[in-house]
Design an enzyme around this catalytic site. Structure first.
Site, PDB file in Angstrom:
ATOM      1  N   ILE A  31     -16.320   4.520  -2.890  1.00 26.61           N
ATOM      2  CA  ILE A  31     -17.481   3.326  -2.954  1.00 26.61           C
ATOM      3  C   ILE A  31     -18.113   3.237  -1.386  1.00 26.61           C
ATOM      4  O   ILE A  31     -19.225   2.794  -1.436  1.00 26.61           O
ATOM      5  CB  ILE A  31     -16.965   2.069  -3.342  1.00 26.61           C
ATOM      6  N   GLN A  92      -4.108   3.589   5.139  1.00 26.67           N
ATOM      7  CA  GLN A  92      -4.112   3.369   3.885  1.00 26.67           C
ATOM      8  C   GLN A  92      -4.269   2.014   3.479  1.00 26.67           C
ATOM      9  O   GLN A  92      -3.897   1.089   3.825  1.00 26.67           O
ATOM     10  CB  GLN A  92      -2.726   3.868   3.187  1.00 26.67           C
ATOM     11  N   HIS A  98      -3.839   8.541  -3.531  1.00 23.80           N
ATOM     12  CA  HIS A  98      -5.136   9.094  -3.754  1.00 23.80           C
ATOM     13  C   HIS A  98      -5.447  10.153  -2.608  1.00 23.80           C
ATOM     14  O   HIS A  98      -4.939  10.229  -1.611  1.00 23.80           O
ATOM     15  CB  HIS A  98      -6.268   8.189  -3.656  1.00 23.80           C
TER      16      HIS A  98
END
Ligand code: 5GP
Ligand code: ZN
Length: 112
Positions: A31, A92, A98
């Site tokens: 995003i 993180q 991920h």
């Protein structure tokens, strides 16, 4: 995990711009992209980070890297960086494993 952002994205409860999906993993564009191409690949099963990988759940990581090799080929990315941040000090911010895939610009080393 019910309160995990990426579990919700995998489940389709939060919209995302999908790059790829199969039985084991889900890839979607970040995003807040940090490079012209920046997507994330996550296991569908909830694993908090690299620190949570073990003999029982770790096979998905090899699978994710085959997916990364294939997607980057398809996208025409010859040079790119794969990053996974573990813990707060490393940056993180989402506690679901991920792998960032970043490409399309010059990268510096060491990373900031
Ligand atoms: P981390 O900071 O944990 O290494 O990476 C988490 C990444 O998830 C960040 O790059 C952040 O921009 C991205 N991110 C956070 N929330 C969302 C979201 O709702 N949708 C998408 N597509 N990416 C997100
Ligand atoms: Zn999760």
């Amino acid at each position: 995990m019910s309160d995990c952002l990426f579990c919700k994205i995998v489940a389709g409860e939060i919209p995302s711009s999908k790059v790829y999906e199969d039985k084991l993993c889900y890839a979607f564009y970040d995003i807040a992209p940090q490079a012209p191409t920046h997507f994330l690949v996550v296991p569908k099963a909830h694993i908090p980070s690299v620190a949570g990988i073990d003999e029982d759940n770790g096979a998905v990581v090899g699978h994710i890297f085959t997916v990364i090799a294939s997607l980057t080929r398809e996208l025409g990315l010859e040079s790119y960086r794969v990053v996974s941040n573990i813990g707060e000090q490393a940056g993180q911010s989402v506690n679901h494993l991920h792998f960032h895939v970043l490409g399309g610009r010059d990268m510096t080393w060491p990373p900031g």
